[in-house]
Design a protein around this motif. Structure first.
Motif, PDB file in Angstrom:
ATOM      1  N   GLN A  99       0.107 -57.587 -16.516  1.00 38.82           N
ATOM      2  CA  GLN A  99      -0.641 -56.902 -15.454  1.00 38.82           C
ATOM      3  C   GLN A  99       0.304 -56.082 -14.584  1.00 38.82           C
ATOM      4  O   GLN A  99       1.507 -56.321 -14.549  1.00 38.82           O
ATOM      5  CB  GLN A  99      -1.373 -57.930 -14.565  1.00 38.82           C
ATOM      6  CG  GLN A  99      -2.336 -58.809 -15.307  1.00 38.82           C
ATOM      7  CD  GLN A  99      -3.534 -58.040 -15.839  1.00 38.82           C
ATOM      8  OE1 GLN A  99      -4.109 -57.235 -15.129  1.00 38.82           O
ATOM      9  NE2 GLN A  99      -3.897 -58.287 -17.083  1.00 38.82           N
ATOM     10  N   ARG A 100      -0.277 -55.125 -13.854  1.00 41.93           N
ATOM     11  CA  ARG A 100       0.501 -54.320 -12.910  1.00 41.93           C
ATOM     12  C   ARG A 100      -0.158 -54.369 -11.543  1.00 41.93           C
ATOM     13  O   ARG A 100      -1.375 -54.374 -11.442  1.00 41.93           O
ATOM     14  CB  ARG A 100       0.597 -52.872 -13.374  1.00 41.93           C
ATOM     15  CG  ARG A 100       1.474 -52.756 -14.600  1.00 41.93           C
ATOM     16  CD  ARG A 100       1.640 -51.339 -15.005  1.00 41.93           C
ATOM     17  NE  ARG A 100       2.553 -51.304 -16.141  1.00 41.93           N
ATOM     18  CZ  ARG A 100       3.407 -50.353 -16.360  1.00 41.93           C
ATOM     19  NH1 ARG A 100       3.473 -49.331 -15.549  1.00 41.93           N
ATOM     20  NH2 ARG A 100       4.191 -50.399 -17.402  1.00 41.93           N
ATOM     21  N   ILE A 101       0.680 -54.415 -10.523  1.00 43.17           N
ATOM     22  CA  ILE A 101       0.205 -54.365  -9.140  1.00 43.17           C
ATOM     23  C   ILE A 101       0.840 -53.151  -8.494  1.00 43.17           C
ATOM     24  O   ILE A 101       2.056 -52.960  -8.591  1.00 43.17           O
ATOM     25  CB  ILE A 101       0.568 -55.641  -8.357  1.00 43.17           C
ATOM     26  CG1 ILE A 101      -0.235 -56.813  -8.887  1.00 43.17           C
ATOM     27  CG2 ILE A 101       0.340 -55.452  -6.872  1.00 43.17           C
ATOM     28  CD1 ILE A 101      -0.022 -58.093  -8.136  1.00 43.17           C
ATOM     29  N   THR A 102       0.020 -52.330  -7.845  1.00 41.25           N
ATOM     30  CA  THR A 102       0.509 -51.145  -7.150  1.00 41.25           C
ATOM     31  C   THR A 102       0.382 -51.369  -5.663  1.00 41.25           C
ATOM     32  O   THR A 102      -0.652 -51.832  -5.178  1.00 41.25           O
ATOM     33  CB  THR A 102      -0.314 -49.906  -7.558  1.00 41.25           C
ATOM     34  OG1 THR A 102      -0.210 -49.731  -8.964  1.00 41.25           O
ATOM     35  CG2 THR A 102       0.199 -48.659  -6.854  1.00 41.25           C
ATOM     36  N   SER A 103       1.439 -51.036  -4.941  1.00 40.84           N
ATOM     37  CA  SER A 103       1.437 -51.146  -3.487  1.00 40.84           C
ATOM     38  C   SER A 103       1.881 -49.819  -2.893  1.00 40.84           C
ATOM     39  O   SER A 103       2.797 -49.180  -3.406  1.00 40.84           O
ATOM     40  CB  SER A 103       2.387 -52.262  -3.043  1.00 40.84           C
ATOM     41  OG  SER A 103       2.395 -52.364  -1.632  1.00 40.84           O
ATOM     42  N   ILE A 104       1.237 -49.417  -1.827  1.00 41.23           N
ATOM     43  CA  ILE A 104       1.635 -48.225  -1.078  1.00 41.23           C
ATOM     44  C   ILE A 104       2.278 -48.723   0.215  1.00 41.23           C
ATOM     45  O   ILE A 104       1.638 -49.421   1.002  1.00 41.23           O
ATOM     46  CB  ILE A 104       0.431 -47.318  -0.759  1.00 41.23           C
ATOM     47  CG1 ILE A 104      -0.313 -46.921  -2.039  1.00 41.23           C
ATOM     48  CG2 ILE A 104       0.879 -46.099   0.032  1.00 41.23           C
ATOM     49  CD1 ILE A 104       0.505 -46.122  -3.030  1.00 41.23           C
ATOM     50  N   ILE A 105       3.561 -48.389   0.392  1.00 44.99           N
ATOM     51  CA  ILE A 105       4.301 -48.802   1.582  1.00 44.99           C
ATOM     52  C   ILE A 105       4.939 -47.564   2.196  1.00 44.99           C
ATOM     53  O   ILE A 105       4.884 -46.483   1.616  1.00 44.99           O
ATOM     54  CB  ILE A 105       5.378 -49.870   1.242  1.00 44.99           C
ATOM     55  CG1 ILE A 105       6.429 -49.308   0.276  1.00 44.99           C
ATOM     56  CG2 ILE A 105       4.727 -51.119   0.662  1.00 44.99           C
ATOM     57  CD1 ILE A 105       7.586 -50.256   0.000  1.00 44.99           C
ATOM     58  N   THR A 106       5.563 -47.697   3.340  1.00 47.06           N
ATOM     59  CA  THR A 106       6.234 -46.546   3.933  1.00 47.06           C
ATOM     60  C   THR A 106       7.483 -46.198   3.125  1.00 47.06           C
ATOM     61  O   THR A 106       8.130 -47.073   2.544  1.00 47.06           O
ATOM     62  CB  THR A 106       6.635 -46.796   5.401  1.00 47.06           C
ATOM     63  OG1 THR A 106       7.607 -47.838   5.437  1.00 47.06           O
ATOM     64  CG2 THR A 106       5.435 -47.138   6.265  1.00 47.06           C
ATOM     65  N   ALA A 107       7.807 -44.925   3.115  1.00 42.92           N
ATOM     66  CA  ALA A 107       9.006 -44.465   2.414  1.00 42.92           C
ATOM     67  C   ALA A 107      10.247 -45.090   3.041  1.00 42.92           C
ATOM     68  O   ALA A 107      11.185 -45.472   2.335  1.00 42.92           O
ATOM     69  CB  ALA A 107       9.088 -42.942   2.458  1.00 42.92           C
TER      70      ALA A 107
END
Length: 135
Positions: A99-107
């Motif tokens: 499985q893959r988990i995608t996270s959006i965080i600050t640069a």
């Protein structure tokens, strides 16, 4: 292995140090970080100038022991398969099993943690709801 004499663009130096581009520019302009000016007026930083500024990077561990300082227990450990920084945000994709988990965080957070493809990382979930769907 890159040569110590390699010249880096300010953004590349910022990524290696885990700092923001504006910080690197300020350091260049204040003289804290030495650079070479191109005929076009752009700054290039010798890799050897970064050596005193590099922090020792901790060795990744594949246990949850180091996360015990966090109250959240919903942690999945995997390998980083993608880090894409664009503007103020960074997309980080972890491969956990099949499985893959995608996270959006600050640069800035991605740079500070020096996230790179192939490293071990943990996804920490904190939520008041968990939804289940039948597949």
């Amino acid at each position: 292995m890159p040569s110590a004499d390699t010249l880096l663009k300010p953004r590349e130096a910022a990524a290696e140090l885990g700092l923001s581009y504006p910080t690197i520019k300020q350091w260049i302009l204040s003289g804290k970080l030495s650079s070479v000016k191109t005929p076009g007026g752009h700054h290039l930083i010798p890799r050897s100038a970064l050596a005193p500024l590099l922090k020792a990077t901790p060795k990744p561990r594949e246990t949850r022991e180091r996360f015990r300082q966090v109250s959240g227990r919903n942690q999945l450990i995997g390998k980083i398969v993608e880090v894409k920084i664009s503007g103020l945000l960074a997309k980080v994709v972890l491969s956990i099993g099949d499985q893959r988990i995608t996270s959006i965080i600050t640069a800035d957070a991605a740079r500070e943690m020096q996230l790179r493809k192939g490293q071990t990382a943990a996804a920490l979930m904190k939520s008041t709801e968990v939804m289940i769907t039948r597949v």
